[in-house]
Design a protein around this motif. Structure first.
Motif, PDB file in Angstrom:
ATOM      1  N   GLY A   1      -7.580  -2.524  -2.846  1.00 37.29           N
ATOM      2  CA  GLY A   1      -6.606  -2.823  -3.887  1.00 37.29           C
ATOM      3  C   GLY A   1      -5.875  -1.585  -4.363  1.00 37.29           C
ATOM      4  O   GLY A   1      -4.641  -1.572  -4.470  1.00 37.29           O
ATOM      5  N   TRP A   2      -6.625  -0.516  -4.639  1.00 36.56           N
ATOM      6  CA  TRP A   2      -6.009   0.733  -5.098  1.00 36.56           C
ATOM      7  C   TRP A   2      -5.106   1.339  -4.030  1.00 36.56           C
ATOM      8  O   TRP A   2      -4.018   1.840  -4.338  1.00 36.56           O
ATOM      9  CB  TRP A   2      -7.086   1.740  -5.498  1.00 36.56           C
TER      10      TRP A   2
ATOM     11  N   PHE B   1     -12.450  -2.811 -11.202  1.00 38.08           N
ATOM     12  CA  PHE B   1     -11.661  -1.971 -10.315  1.00 38.08           C
ATOM     13  C   PHE B   1     -11.588  -0.521 -10.787  1.00 38.08           C
ATOM     14  O   PHE B   1     -11.049   0.325 -10.092  1.00 38.08           O
ATOM     15  CB  PHE B   1     -10.238  -2.527 -10.168  1.00 38.08           C
ATOM     16  N   GLY B   2     -12.106  -0.249 -11.965  1.00 40.39           N
ATOM     17  CA  GLY B   2     -12.101   1.127 -12.452  1.00 40.39           C
ATOM     18  C   GLY B   2     -13.053   1.986 -11.637  1.00 40.39           C
ATOM     19  O   GLY B   2     -14.064   1.512 -11.115  1.00 40.39           O
TER      20      GLY B   2
ATOM     21  N   TRP C   1     -14.877   7.610  -6.813  1.00 37.86           N
ATOM     22  CA  TRP C   1     -15.885   6.698  -6.297  1.00 37.86           C
ATOM     23  C   TRP C   1     -15.628   5.307  -6.847  1.00 37.86           C
ATOM     24  O   TRP C   1     -15.452   5.128  -8.051  1.00 37.86           O
ATOM     25  CB  TRP C   1     -17.280   7.147  -6.706  1.00 37.86           C
ATOM     26  N   MET C   2     -15.628   4.326  -5.952  1.00 38.83           N
ATOM     27  CA  MET C   2     -15.424   2.932  -6.338  1.00 38.83           C
ATOM     28  C   MET C   2     -16.687   2.137  -6.026  1.00 38.83           C
ATOM     29  O   MET C   2     -17.513   2.546  -5.217  1.00 38.83           O
ATOM     30  CB  MET C   2     -14.247   2.327  -5.583  1.00 38.83           C
ATOM     31  N   LEU C   3     -16.780   0.962  -6.644  1.00 38.49           N
ATOM     32  CA  LEU C   3     -17.972   0.135  -6.498  1.00 38.49           C
ATOM     33  C   LEU C   3     -17.985  -0.646  -5.189  1.00 38.49           C
ATOM     34  O   LEU C   3     -19.009  -0.742  -4.522  1.00 38.49           O
ATOM     35  CB  LEU C   3     -18.067  -0.835  -7.685  1.00 38.49           C
ATOM     36  N   LYS C   4     -16.838  -1.227  -4.787  1.00 41.05           N
ATOM     37  CA  LYS C   4     -16.782  -2.098  -3.611  1.00 41.05           C
ATOM     38  C   LYS C   4     -15.589  -1.739  -2.732  1.00 41.05           C
ATOM     39  O   LYS C   4     -14.592  -1.218  -3.220  1.00 41.05           O
ATOM     40  CB  LYS C   4     -16.622  -3.567  -4.051  1.00 41.05           C
ATOM     41  N   PRO C   5     -15.655  -2.057  -1.451  1.00 49.06           N
ATOM     42  CA  PRO C   5     -14.502  -1.833  -0.567  1.00 49.06           C
ATOM     43  C   PRO C   5     -13.237  -2.561  -1.037  1.00 49.06           C
ATOM     44  O   PRO C   5     -12.136  -2.053  -0.866  1.00 49.06           O
ATOM     45  CB  PRO C   5     -14.972  -2.372   0.790  1.00 49.06           C
TER      46      PRO C   5
ATOM     47  N   TYR D   1      -3.456  -0.108  -1.556  1.00 44.73           N
ATOM     48  CA  TYR D   1      -2.218  -0.869  -1.392  1.00 44.73           C
ATOM     49  C   TYR D   1      -1.344  -0.787  -2.645  1.00 44.73           C
ATOM     50  O   TYR D   1      -0.125  -0.813  -2.544  1.00 44.73           O
ATOM     51  CB  TYR D   1      -2.519  -2.317  -0.998  1.00 44.73           C
ATOM     52  N   PHE D   2      -1.947  -0.655  -3.812  1.00 42.36           N
ATOM     53  CA  PHE D   2      -1.169  -0.448  -5.033  1.00 42.36           C
ATOM     54  C   PHE D   2      -0.374   0.850  -4.928  1.00 42.36           C
ATOM     55  O   PHE D   2       0.831   0.875  -5.166  1.00 42.36           O
ATOM     56  CB  PHE D   2      -2.079  -0.412  -6.269  1.00 42.36           C
ATOM     57  N   HIS D   3      -1.063   1.932  -4.570  1.00 41.40           N
ATOM     58  CA  HIS D   3      -0.382   3.227  -4.497  1.00 41.40           C
ATOM     59  C   HIS D   3       0.641   3.267  -3.362  1.00 41.40           C
ATOM     60  O   HIS D   3       1.712   3.873  -3.512  1.00 41.40           O
ATOM     61  CB  HIS D   3      -1.390   4.366  -4.386  1.00 41.40           C
ATOM     62  N   MET D   4       0.351   2.627  -2.250  1.00 43.42           N
ATOM     63  CA  MET D   4       1.356   2.563  -1.173  1.00 43.42           C
ATOM     64  C   MET D   4       2.571   1.772  -1.628  1.00 43.42           C
ATOM     65  O   MET D   4       3.709   2.123  -1.307  1.00 43.42           O
ATOM     66  CB  MET D   4       0.742   1.960   0.091  1.00 43.42           C
ATOM     67  N   ALA D   5       2.356   0.711  -2.403  1.00 42.16           N
ATOM     68  CA  ALA D   5       3.490  -0.065  -2.926  1.00 42.16           C
ATOM     69  C   ALA D   5       4.339   0.800  -3.842  1.00 42.16           C
ATOM     70  O   ALA D   5       5.582   0.769  -3.764  1.00 42.16           O
ATOM     71  CB  ALA D   5       2.991  -1.306  -3.671  1.00 42.16           C
TER      72      ALA D   5
END
Length: 186
Positions: free
Chosen positions: A141-142, A112-113, A132-136, A144-148
């Motif tokens: 995940g990121w 997830f990095g 830039w991330m590897l997968k959608p 929804y984490f930040h929205m939480a």
């Protein structure tokens, strides 16, 4: 909205659909994310029963999509619990949500990095950082984490609810978060 309402009714009436695997389960997760979007943009409660997703097969697999779905469900639970303005969130429950969100962050897979991270240049052509991330699934995940974290910061039961004291509390939170910026990408 009509399609989403119909999807929500199907998911709510067929409780095993969100945990049955296959196309039905995948469609249930898409419907949940759409319901979250509508709840956020229109300031309405979620229509989908979240307990239908708790036994989901996609929460048991050891892959990146599972980790993203865990954060989606965590965020949906937080949103559902904080969307009722008539009831204030209890401190213990808020702390549990905070712990669950932070636990997701600390226990997520290394995949997830970010691949590339370019700092922002507010005065130039890049007002936001580029990540830039590897997968959608990683992006989901990121997000929804930040929205939480945002929803939790705004619903902290220990903070004042009105006036200048509320503005001061938000400013203090903003300063504290900006000082710890980068700790999630280490």
């Amino acid at each position: 909205m009509c399609h989403l309402f119909g999807s929500s009714r199907i998911i709510n009436s067929m409780t095993a659909l969100a945990a049955s695997g296959g196309l039905g389960e995948a469609a249930s997760w898409v419907s949940l994310r759409q319901d979250i979007y509508v709840a956020l943009t229109l300031n309405k409660p979620l229509n989908v029963r979240l307990r239908n997703f708790e036994a989901s097969q996609s929460l048991c697999e050891p892959d990146d999509d599972t980790w993203a779905n865990k954060m989606v469900l965590t965020f949906a639970t937080i949103l559902s619990s904080t969307s009722d303005d008539s009831q204030e969130l209890e401190i213990e429950r808020w702390d549990a949500f905070q712990h669950e969100t932070d636990s997701w962050m600390t226990s997520k897979p290394d995949t997830f990095g970010p691949l590339i991270e370019i700092d922002c240049d507010p005065l130039g052509s890049r007002p936001f950082p580029e990540i830039w991330m590897l997968k959608p699934a990683h992006v989901i995940g990121w997000q929804y984490f930040h929205m939480a974290k945002i929803i939790l910061a705004g619903s902290d039961p220990r903070k004042p609810k009105h006036g200048f004291a509320r503005l001061r509390a938000f400013k203090d939170t903003e300063v504290r978060e900006s000082m710890s910026r980068g700790k999630y990408f280490d």
